[in-house]
Design a protein around this motif. Structure first.
Motif, PDB file in Angstrom:
ATOM      1  N   ALA A 208       1.121  -1.388   0.191  1.00  0.00           N
ATOM      2  CA  ALA A 208      -0.055   0.090   0.022  1.00  0.00           C
ATOM      3  C   ALA A 208       1.019   1.694  -0.001  1.00  0.00           C
ATOM      4  O   ALA A 208       0.372   2.322  -0.494  1.00  0.00           O
ATOM      5  CB  ALA A 208      -1.032  -0.199   0.737  1.00  0.00           C
ATOM      6  N   VAL A 209       1.922   1.268   0.512  1.00  0.00           N
ATOM      7  CA  VAL A 209       2.856   2.045   0.666  1.00  0.00           C
ATOM      8  C   VAL A 209       3.094   2.591  -0.343  1.00  0.00           C
ATOM      9  O   VAL A 209       3.362   3.628  -1.234  1.00  0.00           O
ATOM     10  CB  VAL A 209       3.720   1.954   1.467  1.00  0.00           C
ATOM     11  CG1 VAL A 209       5.115   2.973   1.705  1.00  0.00           C
ATOM     12  CG2 VAL A 209       3.713   2.567   2.638  1.00  0.00           C
ATOM     13  N   ALA A 212       1.158   4.197  -2.995  1.00  0.00           N
ATOM     14  CA  ALA A 212       0.321   4.876  -2.445  1.00  0.00           C
ATOM     15  C   ALA A 212       1.434   5.987  -2.915  1.00  0.00           C
ATOM     16  O   ALA A 212       1.508   7.601  -3.285  1.00  0.00           O
ATOM     17  CB  ALA A 212       0.221   5.236  -0.880  1.00  0.00           C
ATOM     18  N   ALA A 213       2.583   6.235  -2.876  1.00  0.00           N
ATOM     19  CA  ALA A 213       3.715   6.553  -3.498  1.00  0.00           C
ATOM     20  C   ALA A 213       4.151   6.423  -4.961  1.00  0.00           C
ATOM     21  O   ALA A 213       3.986   7.786  -5.114  1.00  0.00           O
ATOM     22  CB  ALA A 213       5.547   5.801  -2.963  1.00  0.00           C
ATOM     23  N   GLU A 215       0.692   6.440  -6.403  1.00  0.00           N
ATOM     24  CA  GLU A 215       0.308   7.397  -6.680  1.00  0.00           C
ATOM     25  C   GLU A 215       0.448   9.029  -6.636  1.00  0.00           C
ATOM     26  O   GLU A 215       0.269  10.079  -7.320  1.00  0.00           O
ATOM     27  CB  GLU A 215      -1.427   7.366  -6.011  1.00  0.00           C
ATOM     28  CG  GLU A 215      -2.019   8.033  -5.904  1.00  0.00           C
ATOM     29  CD  GLU A 215      -3.196   8.384  -7.336  1.00  0.00           C
ATOM     30  OE1 GLU A 215      -3.110   7.383  -7.762  1.00  0.00           O
ATOM     31  OE2 GLU A 215      -4.157   8.988  -7.539  1.00  0.00           O
ATOM     32  N   ALA A 216       1.444   8.675  -5.844  1.00  0.00           N
ATOM     33  CA  ALA A 216       1.750  11.319  -5.348  1.00  0.00           C
ATOM     34  C   ALA A 216       2.029  11.103  -6.401  1.00  0.00           C
ATOM     35  O   ALA A 216       2.473  12.062  -6.879  1.00  0.00           O
ATOM     36  CB  ALA A 216       2.324  10.702  -4.036  1.00  0.00           C
ATOM     37  N   GLN A 219       0.777  11.834  -9.545  1.00  0.00           N
ATOM     38  CA  GLN A 219      -0.181  12.962  -9.608  1.00  0.00           C
ATOM     39  C   GLN A 219       0.626  14.128  -9.439  1.00  0.00           C
ATOM     40  O   GLN A 219       0.298  15.118  -9.962  1.00  0.00           O
ATOM     41  CB  GLN A 219      -0.531  13.252  -7.885  1.00  0.00           C
ATOM     42  CG  GLN A 219      -1.769  12.044  -7.805  1.00  0.00           C
ATOM     43  CD  GLN A 219      -3.138  12.423  -8.818  1.00  0.00           C
ATOM     44  OE1 GLN A 219      -3.566  13.673  -9.178  1.00  0.00           O
ATOM     45  NE2 GLN A 219      -3.906  11.492  -9.262  1.00  0.00           N
ATOM     46  N   ARG A 220       2.030  13.996  -8.746  1.00  0.00           N
ATOM     47  CA  ARG A 220       3.137  14.860  -8.927  1.00  0.00           C
ATOM     48  C   ARG A 220       3.013  15.408 -10.556  1.00  0.00           C
ATOM     49  O   ARG A 220       3.284  16.095 -10.802  1.00  0.00           O
ATOM     50  CB  ARG A 220       4.222  15.103  -8.681  1.00  0.00           C
ATOM     51  CG  ARG A 220       5.171  15.983  -7.895  1.00  0.00           C
ATOM     52  CD  ARG A 220       6.566  14.848  -7.210  1.00  0.00           C
ATOM     53  NE  ARG A 220       6.258  14.834  -5.682  1.00  0.00           N
ATOM     54  CZ  ARG A 220       6.289  13.613  -5.443  1.00  0.00           C
ATOM     55  NH1 ARG A 220       7.107  12.905  -6.316  1.00  0.00           N
ATOM     56  NH2 ARG A 220       5.693  13.332  -4.325  1.00  0.00           N
TER      57      ARG A 220
ATOM     58  N   ALA B 205       5.374   1.712   8.414  1.00  0.00           N
ATOM     59  CA  ALA B 205       4.331   1.628   7.018  1.00  0.00           C
ATOM     60  C   ALA B 205       2.995   2.319   7.252  1.00  0.00           C
ATOM     61  O   ALA B 205       2.827   2.449   6.099  1.00  0.00           O
ATOM     62  CB  ALA B 205       4.463  -0.290   7.110  1.00  0.00           C
ATOM     63  N   ALA B 208       3.733   5.699   7.320  1.00  0.00           N
ATOM     64  CA  ALA B 208       4.083   6.180   5.708  1.00  0.00           C
ATOM     65  C   ALA B 208       3.160   5.249   4.537  1.00  0.00           C
ATOM     66  O   ALA B 208       3.017   6.859   3.349  1.00  0.00           O
ATOM     67  CB  ALA B 208       4.655   4.501   5.288  1.00  0.00           C
ATOM     68  N   VAL B 209       1.601   4.664   4.570  1.00  0.00           N
ATOM     69  CA  VAL B 209       1.083   4.466   4.093  1.00  0.00           C
ATOM     70  C   VAL B 209      -0.062   5.841   4.057  1.00  0.00           C
ATOM     71  O   VAL B 209      -0.320   6.702   2.650  1.00  0.00           O
ATOM     72  CB  VAL B 209       0.123   3.706   4.111  1.00  0.00           C
ATOM     73  CG1 VAL B 209      -1.439   3.811   3.074  1.00  0.00           C
ATOM     74  CG2 VAL B 209       0.773   2.139   3.654  1.00  0.00           C
ATOM     75  N   ALA B 212       1.443   8.950   2.445  1.00  0.00           N
ATOM     76  CA  ALA B 212       1.522   8.720   1.051  1.00  0.00           C
ATOM     77  C   ALA B 212       0.740   9.130   0.506  1.00  0.00           C
ATOM     78  O   ALA B 212       0.843   9.625  -0.791  1.00  0.00           O
ATOM     79  CB  ALA B 212       2.551   7.114   0.761  1.00  0.00           C
ATOM     80  N   ALA B 213      -0.453   8.719   1.111  1.00  0.00           N
ATOM     81  CA  ALA B 213      -1.822   8.885   0.542  1.00  0.00           C
ATOM     82  C   ALA B 213      -2.102  10.662   0.361  1.00  0.00           C
ATOM     83  O   ALA B 213      -2.980  10.838   0.056  1.00  0.00           O
ATOM     84  CB  ALA B 213      -2.772   8.482   1.487  1.00  0.00           C
ATOM     85  N   GLU B 215       0.157  12.744   0.455  1.00  0.00           N
ATOM     86  CA  GLU B 215       1.211  13.251  -0.582  1.00  0.00           C
ATOM     87  C   GLU B 215       0.553  13.122  -1.539  1.00  0.00           C
ATOM     88  O   GLU B 215      -0.035  13.895  -2.862  1.00  0.00           O
ATOM     89  CB  GLU B 215       2.406  12.250  -0.334  1.00  0.00           C
ATOM     90  CG  GLU B 215       3.144  12.853  -1.878  1.00  0.00           C
ATOM     91  CD  GLU B 215       3.776  14.124  -1.575  1.00  0.00           C
ATOM     92  OE1 GLU B 215       3.643  15.286  -1.122  1.00  0.00           O
ATOM     93  OE2 GLU B 215       4.221  14.597  -2.311  1.00  0.00           O
ATOM     94  N   ALA B 216      -0.548  11.929  -2.057  1.00  0.00           N
ATOM     95  CA  ALA B 216      -0.978  12.235  -4.001  1.00  0.00           C
ATOM     96  C   ALA B 216      -2.105  13.085  -3.373  1.00  0.00           C
ATOM     97  O   ALA B 216      -2.372  12.961  -4.682  1.00  0.00           O
ATOM     98  CB  ALA B 216      -1.790  10.716  -3.021  1.00  0.00           C
ATOM     99  N   GLN B 219      -1.235  16.175  -4.126  1.00  0.00           N
ATOM    100  CA  GLN B 219      -0.450  15.662  -5.401  1.00  0.00           C
ATOM    101  C   GLN B 219      -1.476  16.855  -6.327  1.00  0.00           C
ATOM    102  O   GLN B 219      -1.607  17.375  -7.318  1.00  0.00           O
ATOM    103  CB  GLN B 219       0.617  15.555  -6.027  1.00  0.00           C
ATOM    104  CG  GLN B 219       1.628  14.940  -5.292  1.00  0.00           C
ATOM    105  CD  GLN B 219       2.481  16.544  -5.162  1.00  0.00           C
ATOM    106  OE1 GLN B 219       2.364  17.417  -6.568  1.00  0.00           O
ATOM    107  NE2 GLN B 219       3.882  16.404  -4.610  1.00  0.00           N
ATOM    108  N   ARG B 220      -2.603  15.668  -6.300  1.00  0.00           N
ATOM    109  CA  ARG B 220      -3.955  15.508  -7.195  1.00  0.00           C
ATOM    110  C   ARG B 220      -4.632  17.026  -6.230  1.00  0.00           C
ATOM    111  O   ARG B 220      -4.956  17.738  -7.569  1.00  0.00           O
ATOM    112  CB  ARG B 220      -5.092  14.717  -6.300  1.00  0.00           C
ATOM    113  CG  ARG B 220      -6.005  14.603  -7.190  1.00  0.00           C
ATOM    114  CD  ARG B 220      -6.250  12.918  -7.202  1.00  0.00           C
ATOM    115  NE  ARG B 220      -6.045  12.092  -6.678  1.00  0.00           N
ATOM    116  CZ  ARG B 220      -5.931  11.447  -5.195  1.00  0.00           C
ATOM    117  NH1 ARG B 220      -6.410  11.572  -4.924  1.00  0.00           N
ATOM    118  NH2 ARG B 220      -5.142  10.211  -4.844  1.00  0.00           N
TER     119      ARG B 220
END
Lengths: 254, 254
Positions: A208-209, A212-213, A215-216, A219-220, B205, B208-209, B212-213, B215-216, B219-220
C-alpha cells in the motif's frame, strides 16, 4: 515489558507412571506472578534468603470433574526443578478453614489470598517489608513445606495464612514440567501466528505504501504536465497576442 | 507450514536430584524431525503400530567438556512422558563401531544415520515402506529399548543399524522436559520479539501509507489548482484577446 498473561494453564493429574493413566486439565489462572519469597529452613539449615519465586493459583476440577480444586504452585525461573505445591478441594477447605481460623468460604478464599500476595509484591525491595511471603522448607528432603504470609507491624509478626505445601518429587515435577511445556508451546504458537499475521499485514501495508507513493508520483507528474500544458497554451496565446499587437501597429502605421 | 528449526537445544545432564548438581548444555541440533516409527514389543506384548515420533540428534560435550557426545532422543508429541534416548561419546563409539560393523568414524556417523532416517521419512505412508524405523520396547518396564532402521527389499529385511536406547524414568523425563521447556520458552520469546518488531514496522508502514496517501491527495489538489490557475489565466488572456479584437474592429470601423 510485554507480558503474556494466559487465562488458563494445563495441569496434569493422575498416575504419572504413564501418559495413559494421567489426564490433562485446563485450570483457570487466578494469579500468576513473581513474588519475593523468604525461603527458610531445608536440609541446609539456617540459610534464609529472599528469592523471586513464581506463585501460580489455579482453579480447576478434581478427577471426577464434580468438585472444584484450588491449586497453588510455587516455582523458580532460575531452577526448573524447584516445585512446591498444594491443592485443596471445596470439601477439604472446611478443615483448612477451621484450622486457620478463616472466615471466608472456598470461593472467596483465592481473592483474599491474592490480596495478601499483592501486599507482598507491593512490599518488594523494602528493607523491612510490611508483608512478606515465607516458604519454610522441610528439615529432611521430601518433608512438607509451608507457604505463609507474615505482616510485620511495630508490635509483632502477624501470620495471615500458612498453608501446607508438598515439595516436588521427580514424578510430580515431571507432571508439572509437561504441563508447563504444553502451556509454553501454546504461547509460542500464539506468538508465531500473531507474527505471521503481522507479517502478512506488513506485506500488505508495504504494498500500500508503494501504491500510494506511485500514486503521489503520478499526481506530481500530472500536476507538472498540466502546468506545462497550460504554460504552452499561455505561451502560444501570448505569441498570438504579440502578433496581433504588431499587426495592429502595422495597420495604424499604414 | 511455518516451522521453526532451532540450531541448538538445551540438554540437562548430571544428578537430577537438585538443580545445583545438574548442568545445562547447549547441544547442536543435527536432526529434529517427525519420523514414522514402528513401535514393537513392550510390556503389552504383541502390539505393533506405526507412530509419528520425533527423532532429535544432538551433538554436545560431555561433563568435562573435553569429549564430544552424540545424543539421540525419541519423543512423542502426543505423549509428553514418552522418552527413549541414547548417548555415545567419541570413545564409546569405537565399541559401537565394532559391534555394528560400522565403517565410518564418529564424525561421519550422524550424517549416515540421518540419511537412513530421511529414507524412513521418504517412505512415509507407503504400504510396504522400503525403509522403516523400528523402536523395540523392552519386555519389562524400564528394560532397554532399541531403535533401528530396516530396509525391506524383494529378498529380505536388511538391518542398517540398531542402537541400544534407554526408556526414560521420572528423573530423566524431568531433565528432558526441563530442557525442552527452556527450548520452547526461547522459541516463544523469539516469536514474541519478532511479533513486536513486525508490529513496530507495521505501525511505521501504516504511518507511511497515510503520509503517502496524504502526499498523493496534496499532489492531486496541486494538479487541480495548477490547472485551475492556468485555465483562469487562459480565460483572462482569451478575454483580453477578444477585447483587443473588438477594439481593432472598432478601429477599422472608424
Amino acid at each position: 515489558a510485554m507480558t503474556h498473561q494466559p487465562t488458563s494453564s494445563h495441569v496434569i493429574e493422575g498416575d504419572p507412571s504413564s501418559w495413559k493413566t494421567s489426564y490433562v486439565e485446563n485450570a483457570t489462572n487466578l494469579f500468576n506472578k513473581d513474588v519475593p519469597v523468604c525461603v527458610k529452613g531445608g536440609p541446609d539449615g539456617a540459610s534464609e534468603k529472599i528469592e523471586e519465586l513464581t506463585v501460580r493459583i489455579l482453579l480447576g476440577l478434581n478427577k471426577t470433574k464434580q468438585h472444584k480444586v484450588l491449586r497453588v504452585q510455587v516455582t523458580s525461573d532460575s531452577d526448573p526443578f524447584f516445585f512446591h505445591s498444594m491443592e485443596v478441594s471445596e470439601e477439604e477447605f472446611q478443615s483448612l478453614k477451621v484450622e486457620q481460623s478463616i472466615l471466608v468460604d472456598f470461593h472467596q478464599f483465592p481473592d483474599k489470598f491474592i490480596e495478601l500476595l499483592e501486599e507482598c509484591v507491593a512490599s518488594r525491595g523494602e528493607a523491612n517489608p510490611r508483608f512478606l511471603a515465607v516458604l519454610r522448607l522441610g528439615a529432611e528432603e521430601g518433608d512438607d513445606s509451608a507457604l505463609g504470609v507474615v505482616e510485620t507491624n511495630k508490635f509483632k509478626h502477624l501470620s495471615h495464612i500458612s498453608l501446607a505445601f508438598r515439595p516436588g518429587d521427580d514424578a510430580s515435577i515431571k507432571k508439572y514440567l509437561a504441563a508447563r511445556l504444553m502451556d509454553v508451546k501454546g504461547e509460542r504458537d500464539v506468538w508465531r501466528r500473531s507474527h505471521g499475521d503481522a507479517s502478512d499485514e506488513l506485506r500488505d501495508a508495504r504494498a500500500a505504501v508503494e501504491a500510494a507513493a506511485a500514486e503521489a508520483t503520478a499526481q506530481r507528474e500530472a500536476a507538472r504536465d498540466a502546468q506545462a500544458a497550460a504554460q504552452a497554451r499561455l505561451d502560444e496565446l501570448a505569441a498570438k497576442l504579440k502578433r496581433s499587437a504588431l499587426e495592429e501597429l502595422e495597420n495604424t502605421k499604414t
